[in-house]
Structure formats: structure tokens, C-alpha cells
Design an enzyme around this catalytic site. Structure first.
Site, short mmCIF file in Angstrom:
data_model
loop_
_atom_site.label_atom_id
_atom_site.label_comp_id
_atom_site.label_asym_id
_atom_site.label_seq_id
_atom_site.Cartn_x
_atom_site.Cartn_y
_atom_site.Cartn_z
N GLU A 108 -3.32 -95.42 42.35
CA GLU A 108 -3.93 -96.70 42.88
C GLU A 108 -4.95 -97.28 41.73
OE1 GLU A 108 -5.08 -94.00 44.26
OE2 GLU A 108 -6.92 -94.34 45.08
N CYS A 127 -6.02 -87.46 46.50
CA CYS A 127 -7.47 -86.70 46.43
C CYS A 127 -8.04 -86.04 47.54
CB CYS A 127 -8.29 -88.11 45.78
SG CYS A 127 -9.96 -87.42 44.92
N HIS A 144 -5.65 -90.40 41.08
CA HIS A 144 -5.54 -91.71 41.68
C HIS A 144 -4.40 -92.62 41.06
CE1 HIS A 144 -9.02 -91.02 44.41
NE2 HIS A 144 -9.44 -90.27 43.46
#
Lengths: 87, 214
Positions: B198, B88, B196
Site C-alpha cells: 500500500e 507487516c 508494504h
């Protein structure tokens, strides 16, 4: 002369944060530039430059229209910003 | 295999803790690195630049972060061919730093997009997604206002010719050219993506596809 032919007028408006306002963006840029070795740098302030094209050939009219955009159209906020008009 | 991972933090980075948790789940040892300091590139096996709003997104997204001391070491790390992942805002920083080609512009319709995105793995030769098959579709969350990938035609042709397009959106949410969600550099060691990984680690999160990553 044909009065139907109108030429456009382009005016520029520079809007800057007022001097009394902490300009966080300007400060961030300033810190970045200084840490990159530009030691003589005193201060950075970040504003915006707006180009406005008006469908008129009357300079005074164009200027007053831009003034109205600033004051009535919300183009700037007098509490935190100042402006200059460039032709 | 367990790696020593450096997670780089700038002013305004906000996905750092999630990335650290993710690395811990993958049995890697992760430490934080601060933007004001350079580091010894031999001390780490891999770097991650997490998402957030580094330096307030001022000037341009990632621009101020790209010119901080830590990036000198990041560039050296890249030159050595070691793996770097930018997520990002981290992707934006890598582009501004010139480690990846192109730029990320304001999304189409000027809209901030936070939603699930289905992504196709175009090539799995980067160090980060070797657990997937080519053309496999994975599900990751996106959350960005400036994620529309843009590059000049010449650069895009190079990306295609060198297999640098890493991930593409199945349903382009932001107007990226060629549906690009992630790219790599020519050597495939520097990788950037807008979604993302994560944020997709457990079933309760809605997807576990982040675990495919290294």
C-alpha cells in the site's frame, strides 16, 4: 586444591514495574486474558527476568556485583522499577 | 472485478487508511472491522490485516491481537478458503494466530529497517499477486523491527515442498531464513508479507508495484 579452578555462579534478577506505576504492557495482557474468558484473573504485571553468569565462586561477591549492575550499571531504574535477586 | 474487502483494525493498527485508499484505487469496496467484534464471513470476499503496532506490540508482536474476538471470524474465513492478506504486523498476527507457520523475530543487528526492498515473486498462485510472473522482481518498501522470518527446518522443508514461499528478498535486509519476505498457507489463500504494497501506488511514491496486487 588448585585455586585456579573457578566455578561460575548464576544469579537471576527479576525486574518489575513499581506498584505505583501504570504498567501498560501488564494492563494490555490482562485485558486480553480477561476477554479470552479467564474471569478469575485479578491483575497482570509484566517485568523481565535476567540471568547473569559471573566468573567467580564467591557468592557474596557475585551478589554485590549484580547489585552494582543494578545501581550503577543501569540495569534498573529505581524511579519506575523494583528488583529481586534470585540465586 | 470488484470485491468487498474487510480491513481489520486493532488498537495500534496504523496502515488501515493507506490500505483502504489502495483498495479504493483497485475499485474494491473496503470497510473497517473492529477487533472486539466477530463478523459474518459471508459478508466479505477478502480480508486484509494492515500493519502497525497492534496492542503496543506487547508480550510479542501480534500475540495479543491474535487472541481477540475478530480472529475467530478470521479463522473461519480462512477455513472457507477465502483470501486473507496480512501486511507487516498483519503477517505477525497471522503467524501468532497459527494461520501461517513460523514467527518473525527481531531483525539481525537489532536494527529497525525502513528502506526499499527488491522482491522476487517465487510463486504467483496466491490470490493476491496473480498479475505478476514467476521470478518477476518487484519493488516495495519495508518498515519493521521484527521482520526476520524464522521456522524450524521441518517447517521450512514443507514451505518449499508445498510452494508456500511467496516472496523473497533479493538483498536480505533482516536475516530472514531462505530470504523469506512473504509466505502463504498450504491452500495459498492466507498470505503474509513484511513489505508494504500500500506504500507503492503512484510514481511519486517511488514505485507503483503495489498495484500488481489484487
Amino acid at each position: 586444591m588448585n585455586s585456579d579452578i573457578k566455578s561460575d555462579i548464576k544469579l537471576g534478577v527479576k525486574i518489575m514495574p513499581r506498584d505505583v506505576i501504570l504498567d501498560t504492557q501488564g494492563r494490555a495482557v490482562e485485558v486480553s486474558m480477561r476477554s479470552n474468558g479467564f474471569a478469575d484473573l485479578a491483575e497482570c504485571r509484566v517485568g523481565k527476568y535476567i540471568e547473569i553468569i559471573l566468573n567467580t565462586s564467591d557468592v557474596n561477591k557475585a551478589r554485590s556485583e549484580v547489585e552494582r549492575m543494578l545501581k550503577e550499571g543501569g540495569l534498573y531504574n529505581p524511579l519506575i522499577e523494583k528488583y529481586e535477586i534470585y540465586s | 472485478m470488484s470485491f468487498k474487502v474487510g480491513i481489520i483494525r486493532f488498537l495500534g493498527t496504523n496502515c488501515d487508511a493507506d490500505v483502504k485508499k489502495w483498495m479504493t484505487l483497485k475499485s474494491h469496496r473496503a470497510v473497517y472491522l473492529w477487533f472486539e467484534n466477530q463478523f459474518n464471513v459471508n459478508d466479505y470476499d477478502m480480508l486484509i490485516i494492515p500493519g502497525g503496532f497492534s496492542h503496543g506490540d506487547y508480550l510479542r508482536c501480534g500475540a495479543l491481537a491474535a487472541h481477540t474476538p475478530v480472529m475467530k471470524s478470521v479463522k473461519e474465513f480462512a477455513t472457507k478458503g477465502k483470501p486473507i492478506l496480512g501486511i507487516c504486523n498483519g503477517f505477525q498476527i497471522l503467524c501468532e494466530a497459527g494461520l501461517l507457520p513460523g514467527v518473525l523475530l527481531k531483525n539481525d543487528l537489532q536494527k529497525f529497517k525502513d528502506e526499499w526492498a527488491m522482491l522476487k515473486v517465487i510463486q504467483n498462485r496466491s490470490p493476491f499477486l496473480q498479475g505478476t510472473k514467476k521470478d518477476q522482481v518487484i519493488k516495495l518498501a519495508i518498515a519493521h523491527g521484527e521482520g526476520k522470518y524464522f521456522a524450524e527446518t521441518e517447517t521450512l522443508n514443507k514451505l518449499v515442498d508445498n510452494n508456500q514461499i511467496w516472496l523473497t528478498y533479493e538483498n536480505n535486509p533482516n536475516g530472514s531464513v531462505l530470504n523469506i519476505a512473504g509466505i502463504t498457507n498450504e491452500n495459498k489463500n492466507v498470505c503474509g508479507l513484511m513489505p508494504h504494497p500500500e506504500r507503492a501506488l503512484f510514481e511519486w511514491m517511488g514505485s507503483t508495484d503495489g498495484m500488481y496486487f489484487l
